[in-house]
Design an enzyme around this catalytic site. Structure first.
Site, PDB file in Angstrom:
ATOM      1  N   LYS A  75      -8.951  30.186  17.193  1.00 49.19           N
ATOM      2  CA  LYS A  75      -8.917  29.638  18.554  1.00 49.19           C
ATOM      3  C   LYS A  75      -7.757  30.237  19.346  1.00 49.19           C
ATOM      4  O   LYS A  75      -7.932  30.670  20.493  1.00 49.19           O
ATOM      5  CB  LYS A  75      -8.810  28.118  18.499  1.00 49.19           C
ATOM      6  CG  LYS A  75      -8.915  27.445  19.858  1.00 49.19           C
ATOM      7  CD  LYS A  75      -8.967  25.920  19.720  1.00 49.19           C
ATOM      8  CE  LYS A  75     -10.221  25.473  19.053  1.00 49.19           C
ATOM      9  NZ  LYS A  75     -10.339  24.005  18.982  1.00 49.19           N
TER      10      LYS A  75
ATOM     11  N   ARG B 291      -4.764  21.037  19.770  1.00 52.00           N
ATOM     12  CA  ARG B 291      -5.970  21.319  18.986  1.00 52.00           C
ATOM     13  C   ARG B 291      -5.639  22.200  17.783  1.00 52.00           C
ATOM     14  O   ARG B 291      -4.747  23.028  17.835  1.00 52.00           O
ATOM     15  CB  ARG B 291      -7.009  22.064  19.840  1.00 52.00           C
ATOM     16  CG  ARG B 291      -7.688  21.233  20.915  1.00 52.00           C
ATOM     17  CD  ARG B 291      -8.739  22.103  21.622  1.00 52.00           C
ATOM     18  NE  ARG B 291      -9.615  21.333  22.488  1.00 52.00           N
ATOM     19  CZ  ARG B 291      -9.408  21.175  23.796  1.00 52.00           C
ATOM     20  NH1 ARG B 291      -8.343  21.721  24.357  1.00 52.00           N
ATOM     21  NH2 ARG B 291     -10.252  20.480  24.529  1.00 52.00           N
TER      22      ARG B 291
ATOM     23  N   GLY C 251     -15.497  20.837  13.628  1.00 51.91           N
ATOM     24  CA  GLY C 251     -15.501  19.413  13.317  1.00 51.91           C
ATOM     25  C   GLY C 251     -14.683  19.002  12.118  1.00 51.91           C
ATOM     26  O   GLY C 251     -14.622  17.820  11.771  1.00 51.91           O
TER      27      GLY C 251
ATOM     28  N   MET D 141     -11.309  19.510  11.620  1.00 50.41           N
ATOM     29  CA  MET D 141      -9.925  19.121  11.890  1.00 50.41           C
ATOM     30  C   MET D 141      -9.830  18.433  13.249  1.00 50.41           C
ATOM     31  O   MET D 141     -10.825  18.213  13.920  1.00 50.41           O
ATOM     32  CB  MET D 141      -9.008  20.329  11.752  1.00 50.41           C
ATOM     33  CG  MET D 141      -8.933  20.823  10.304  1.00 50.41           C
ATOM     34  SD  MET D 141      -7.855  22.232  10.086  1.00 50.41           S
ATOM     35  CE  MET D 141      -8.765  23.509  10.932  1.00 50.41           C
TER      36      MET D 141
ATOM     37  N   ARG E  69     -15.723  31.530  20.516  1.00 50.67           N
ATOM     38  CA  ARG E  69     -15.705  31.972  19.111  1.00 50.67           C
ATOM     39  C   ARG E  69     -17.095  32.489  18.772  1.00 50.67           C
ATOM     40  O   ARG E  69     -18.071  32.182  19.454  1.00 50.67           O
ATOM     41  CB  ARG E  69     -15.328  30.817  18.178  1.00 50.67           C
ATOM     42  CG  ARG E  69     -16.302  29.642  18.210  1.00 50.67           C
ATOM     43  CD  ARG E  69     -15.769  28.476  17.395  1.00 50.67           C
ATOM     44  NE  ARG E  69     -16.592  27.277  17.579  1.00 50.67           N
ATOM     45  CZ  ARG E  69     -16.222  26.051  17.235  1.00 50.67           C
ATOM     46  NH1 ARG E  69     -15.030  25.851  16.699  1.00 50.67           N
ATOM     47  NH2 ARG E  69     -17.027  25.021  17.426  1.00 50.67           N
TER      48      ARG E  69
ATOM     49  N   HIS F  87     -27.042  23.887 -17.947  1.00 49.25           N
ATOM     50  CA  HIS F  87     -28.408  24.333 -18.242  1.00 49.25           C
ATOM     51  C   HIS F  87     -29.327  24.069 -17.064  1.00 49.25           C
ATOM     52  O   HIS F  87     -30.083  24.932 -16.624  1.00 49.25           O
ATOM     53  CB  HIS F  87     -28.925  23.617 -19.501  1.00 49.25           C
ATOM     54  CG  HIS F  87     -30.363  23.937 -19.808  1.00 49.25           C
ATOM     55  ND1 HIS F  87     -31.414  23.171 -19.341  1.00 49.25           N
ATOM     56  CD2 HIS F  87     -30.919  24.954 -20.500  1.00 49.25           C
ATOM     57  CE1 HIS F  87     -32.551  23.691 -19.751  1.00 49.25           C
ATOM     58  NE2 HIS F  87     -32.280  24.776 -20.460  1.00 49.25           N
TER      59      HIS F  87
ATOM     60  N   SER G  69     -22.257  44.238 -20.800  1.00 50.31           N
ATOM     61  CA  SER G  69     -22.671  43.322 -19.739  1.00 50.31           C
ATOM     62  C   SER G  69     -21.759  42.107 -19.846  1.00 50.31           C
ATOM     63  O   SER G  69     -21.704  41.460 -20.889  1.00 50.31           O
ATOM     64  CB  SER G  69     -24.133  42.924 -19.909  1.00 50.31           C
ATOM     65  OG  SER G  69     -24.522  42.064 -18.863  1.00 50.31           O
TER      66      SER G  69
ATOM     67  N   CYS H 151     -23.759  39.805 -15.922  1.00 46.15           N
ATOM     68  CA  CYS H 151     -25.010  39.043 -15.944  1.00 46.15           C
ATOM     69  C   CYS H 151     -24.785  37.535 -15.910  1.00 46.15           C
ATOM     70  O   CYS H 151     -25.723  36.756 -16.034  1.00 46.15           O
ATOM     71  CB  CYS H 151     -25.860  39.411 -17.158  1.00 46.15           C
ATOM     72  SG  CYS H 151     -25.090  38.990 -18.742  1.00 46.15           S
TER      73      CYS H 151
ATOM     74  N   TYR I 133     -23.702  47.684 -11.886  1.00 41.22           N
ATOM     75  CA  TYR I 133     -24.662  46.723 -11.326  1.00 41.22           C
ATOM     76  C   TYR I 133     -24.166  45.296 -11.506  1.00 41.22           C
ATOM     77  O   TYR I 133     -23.282  45.013 -12.322  1.00 41.22           O
ATOM     78  CB  TYR I 133     -26.050  46.878 -11.981  1.00 41.22           C
ATOM     79  CG  TYR I 133     -26.101  46.460 -13.433  1.00 41.22           C
ATOM     80  CD1 TYR I 133     -26.316  45.119 -13.800  1.00 41.22           C
ATOM     81  CD2 TYR I 133     -25.939  47.385 -14.462  1.00 41.22           C
ATOM     82  CE1 TYR I 133     -26.362  44.734 -15.128  1.00 41.22           C
ATOM     83  CE2 TYR I 133     -25.981  47.015 -15.794  1.00 41.22           C
ATOM     84  CZ  TYR I 133     -26.198  45.675 -16.120  1.00 41.22           C
ATOM     85  OH  TYR I 133     -26.226  45.294 -17.440  1.00 41.22           O
TER      86      TYR I 133
END
Length: 877
Positions: free
Chosen positions: A23, A93, A102, A104, A337, A456, A766, A833, A853
């Site tokens: 802000k 503010r 909303g 703070m 913003r 699980h 992995s 993984c 990956y």
């Protein structure tokens, strides 16, 4: 300690966001652009951090600097703080560097007291406006600073309106509002035991402290955790000259967006109220007007506002969310913003901005929060139906989406109700286990009392794309009576409930859901993401259905296929149990021979579904007792079915009991003890690959066989020998030139720190970060939910380490293992993984340390693709 903690708006700019907050930086930027911004100053985020470092006190240096800047603001405005001639009134503010709408607190009209309000009334010639501002200030200050609830003041307003025979606040007279101010101060004294503060400087420091405190309020803490915002950032405080929308019918206040935040359509969208202050618009006390109606009420202001909106969007190159006030016909901008928007709107806006020439493809990829894509891939609640629904409890948002159905309490009932009655069901359990898999498949949603974000229930639900709320400890569940108690109500089998897996909310009623919809904007943006990312994205999938879903979402292979999930199907569980209770190698091999063709068929289905992409198949991982029943009736039935004495079966089940099964006889330890299990699984994997390769000679299938839970090189070497001996014999006999790889999961800390030794045997690593996190932290992922809240409250942890990778601890192990593995085997393939593979911050970490990956559940594949692209673009900046 910093030398400067306060900046005038004219001293800052948009690049100072980390210091001035979003802000403050935007107010400074608008000031620099020459826009009509009420002037003021920003107290930095570093001052907030210092406030907490100093034991929640504003130290003398910062106090002196704030007072110095009040003096500077007085010079700019020509008004004086607390003056009876020309008083300066300000708003206070919050403004963190990340937008937290909303979360703070805000205080308006600060600087008023009994003397000043009289002067204010006289100077403006509008006593009604003056006392309206005063009573609002007393109410806000009491609520925000002194934590006296709003409701006490709202009751006084309602009582007075009733006495006067009016329905709107605007119908109250100046004398009524003056009376309310007196009543409000009396209520303050009654609740606090002291008079309402009249010194503006005391008011100011009270308000600043309240904004700093609000950084640490429960809703802000929760919001930060959900949005990955560090506590260390702190919030800035903006002190700004007041402009008033409540001086009369030529004044007003409103909120507007440069594009529709729900749909992304271009065009001004917003609401305003005349003769009102900002909180009136959001509070819903009065029905606001749509922004286009301002054109008729004040065309000059409307045209000026439209010009500013267009200039701001062009400047920031993104959809803007703006707050404005009109004071006596003059427009002021209070905030801009980058606006919050739905996931669908975000994609449309990004694509439209590219088409309009405002941003390029890279900019579009960077502007989408990957986590928001979840909402596009799962059913959601109908907005109108959700509006009046009552939340009866909140658990962990374990798997996103919305679900509505009749509650059942066993997996068997879930299957029966769904298949025979055609019912939509919610499966409610104390906790789920692998044997619940069929019922979980048929359930629309899953609700558990125990378990965390990687329990699980959570992991399986995410893999299926099924909504799940886990760890709702407030439920008292009675599975025998088929009912649960929550929120003071009892819900019985067949009662309708609804789950929101994106928030963790549970509703004691049926709420309409709407299906997920993926637009052309989604495909377009993901094609850009794929153009710029360099790290592959695979999926965790155990069935052809999961694999096909992941492929549709853009997966480039399977990083984890868990063979044990296949064993619970009705056509094979008997053979598995026969293998477990076998007393000799011959008996075990006979049972495994029954499983072999079924498992091979499963693997062929998965190879076919993945169209030649690489697949990593993990050998059997869980302890064997998980495949055996625990209920007395089920044990008796199994003994009869297997034609063995009941006592013999009970004795076998007892012998498999472990005090800590997650660290017991599982993973590679099963293959060391029972090599025939590894032989059977290897044969199923290799023969499936050979058969599919013959059917698809255009594909290059290279099975990746992964050995779980390795902690010692010789352990892996032993199991690898079983694999290679079996595989090489089968390949030689087939006449197919099939290649394969043998690797391991790095999920034990010892494996990470001896990765150079293990890499001598492993062709790929992995990282199984679920178990690696569990073993590094030393607590169970299924039980941690019962105490992690205390760790969040005391700020020991800011995040669930099972949801977001702990880069300081677990991450160091991963990084070290990568370094050691590459030193020992430069061409080693590296991936992750664990469930962390779909978390954007973890994806970025994996990119930074050079993994090839990431692998995640099918419905998180698009998230990982986008996060991987953003990581590559960030690194290239």
């Amino acid at each position: 300690m910093s030398e400067k903690f306060v900046y005038l708006f004219s001293e800052g700019n948009a690049s100072m966001r980390n210091l001035l907050g979003g802000k403050g930086a935007n107010l400074a930027e608008m000031t620099g652009l020459g826009m009509p911004v009420p002037q003021g100053f920003t107290i930095t985020t570093e001052a907030c951090t210092q406030y907490y470092d100093d034991g929640e006190k504003i130290n003398e240096q910062i106090q002196a600097e704030i007072l110095e800047y009040i003096g500077k603001l007085e010079g700019i405005t020509g008004k004086k703080f607390g003056d009876t001639e020309n008083p300066l009134l300000v708003s206070v503010r919050s403004g963190a560097r990340a937008s937290m709408p909303g979360m703070m607190d805000t205080i308006l009209n600060l600087g008023l007291n009994e003397t000043v309000v009289g002067t204010f009334a006289q100077k403006t010639g509008n006593p009604r406006f003056a006392y309206d501002s005063y009573r609002r200030f007393i109410q806000m200050y009491s609520d925000v600073v002194m934590e006296v609830g709003k409701k006490f003041f709202e009751e006084l307003i309602d009582d007075l309106k009733e006495k006067r025979g009016v329905t709107q606040d605007t119908d109250l007279t100046a004398d009524d509002l003056k009376l309310l101010a007196e009543q409000f101060k009396a209520e303050y004294k009654n609740k606090i035991g002291a008079d309402f503060p009249s010194d503006p400087k005391e008011q100011l420091f009270g308000a600043i402290k309240a904004v700093f405190r609000s950084w640490d309020n429960p809703r802000a803490i929760y919001y930060r955790r959900m949005n990955d915002i560090p506590y260390s950032w702190g919030t800035a405080v903006n002190v700004q000259e007041m402009v008033f929308g409540n001086t009369g019918d030529t004044s007003g206040t409103g909120v507007a967006f440069s594009r529709d935040p729900s749909t992304g359509e271009k065009g001004l969208y917003g609401e305003y109220l005349m003769n009102a202050q900002g909180e009136d618009v959001v509070a819903g006390v009065r029905t606001p007007l749509t922004i286009d109606q301002l054109k008729d009420q004040n065309p000059v202001v409307y045209d000026q506002f439209v010009a500013i909106v267009n200039k701001l969007e062009e400047h920031y190159r993104d959809m803007q969310d703006m707050e404005f006030t009109i004071e006596d016909g003059k427009l002021f901008m209070l905030q801009t913003r980058n606006g919050k928007r739905t996931a669908a709107a975000a994609l449309k806006i990004a694509c439209d901005l590219v088409d309009e020439g405002m941003i390029d493809e890279k900019g579009a990829v960077k502007m989408i929060d990957p986590r928001t894509l979840d909402a596009l891939l799962h059913p959601q609640f109908d907005t109108a139906s959700l509006k009046n629904a009552k939340v009866i409890g909140t658990g962990l948002p374990a798997s996103p989406g919305a679900a509505c159905g009749q509650v059942v309490f066993t997996a068997e009932d879930a299957t029966e109700w769904a298949t025979k009655k055609g019912a939509d069901v919610i499966l409610a359990r104390l906790e789920t286990s692998p044997e619940d898999i069929e019922g979980m498949h048929y359930a629309k949603g899953i609700l558990t009392v125990r378990g965390g974000m990687t329990s699980h229930a959570a992991v399986v639900a995410r893999g299926m794309g099924t909504c799940c709320v886990s760890g709702l400890g407030a439920i008292k569940i009675n599975e025998a009576a088929k009912q649960f108690e929550l929120g003071g109500n009892v819900y019985k089998e067949g009662d309708w409930i609804s789950l929101d897996g994106s928030t963790g909310n549970v509703y004691g009623e049926a709420i309409k859901t709407v299906p997920a919809s993926i637009s052309g904007y989604f495909e377009r943006l993901m094609s850009w993401a794929d153009k710029y990312r360099t790290m592959n994205v695979r999926t965790n999938a155990d069935t052809p259905t999961d694999a096909a879903q992941a492929l549709a979402f853009g997966a480039e292979g399977i990083g984890l296929c868990r063979t044990e999930h296949m064993f619970f199907e009705a056509d094979r569980i008997a053979a598995i149990r026969e293998m477990i209770v076998s007393e000799t190698v011959e008996q075990r091999k006979a049972a495994l021979a029954k499983i072999l063709p079924i498992q091979q068929g499963d693997f062929e289905g998965i190879y076919e579904a993945m169209n030649g992409f690489p697949i990593t198949i993990r050998l059997l991982d869980p302890p064997l007792h998980e495949f055996l029943p625990t209920d007395e009736d089920d044990i008796t039935a199994l003994a009869k079915e297997m034609n063995i004495p009941l006592d013999t079966l009970k004795s076998k089940i007892a012998s498999l009991h472990e005090f800590n099964p997650m660290m017991g006889h599982r993973g590679c330890r099963l293959d060391v003890t029972y090599p025939e299990i590894g032989e059977m699984q290897t044969e199923a994997i290799i023969m499936a690959a050979i058969n599919v390769q013959k059917r698809h000679p255009e594909w290059d299938i290279v099975p990746e066989i992964m050995v779980p839970l390795v902690g010692e090189r010789k352990e892996l070497a032993f199991v690898k020998n079983i694999i290679t001996t079996t595989a090489d014999k089968l390949i030689a006999a087939s006449g197919v030139a099939l290649k394969y790889k043998v690797g391991t999961m790095i999920e034990i800390p010892r494996a990470a720190v001896t990765a150079d030794e293990i890499a001598q045997e492993a062709e790929f690593f992995s990282f199984g970060t679920n178990d690696l996190t569990q073993m590094t932290f030393g607590f169970s992922r299924d039980d941690a939910g019962s105490f992690l809240d205390s760790y969040y409250e005391t700020k020991i942890y800011e995040n669930d380490p099972f949801a977001k990778l702990d880069q300081d601890g677990v991450g160091k192990l991963v990084k070290y293992a990568v370094k050691l593995g590459r030193e020992a085997r430069p061409d080693i393939k590296l991936g992750i993984c664990g469930e962390h593979g779909g978390d954007p911050s973890t994806v970025e970490f994996c990119y930074e340390i050079g993994l090839h990956y990431v692998s995640c559940s099918p419905f998180r594949v698009p998230i990982a693709r986008l996060a991987a692209a953003q990581a590559a673009l960030k690194a290239a900046e």
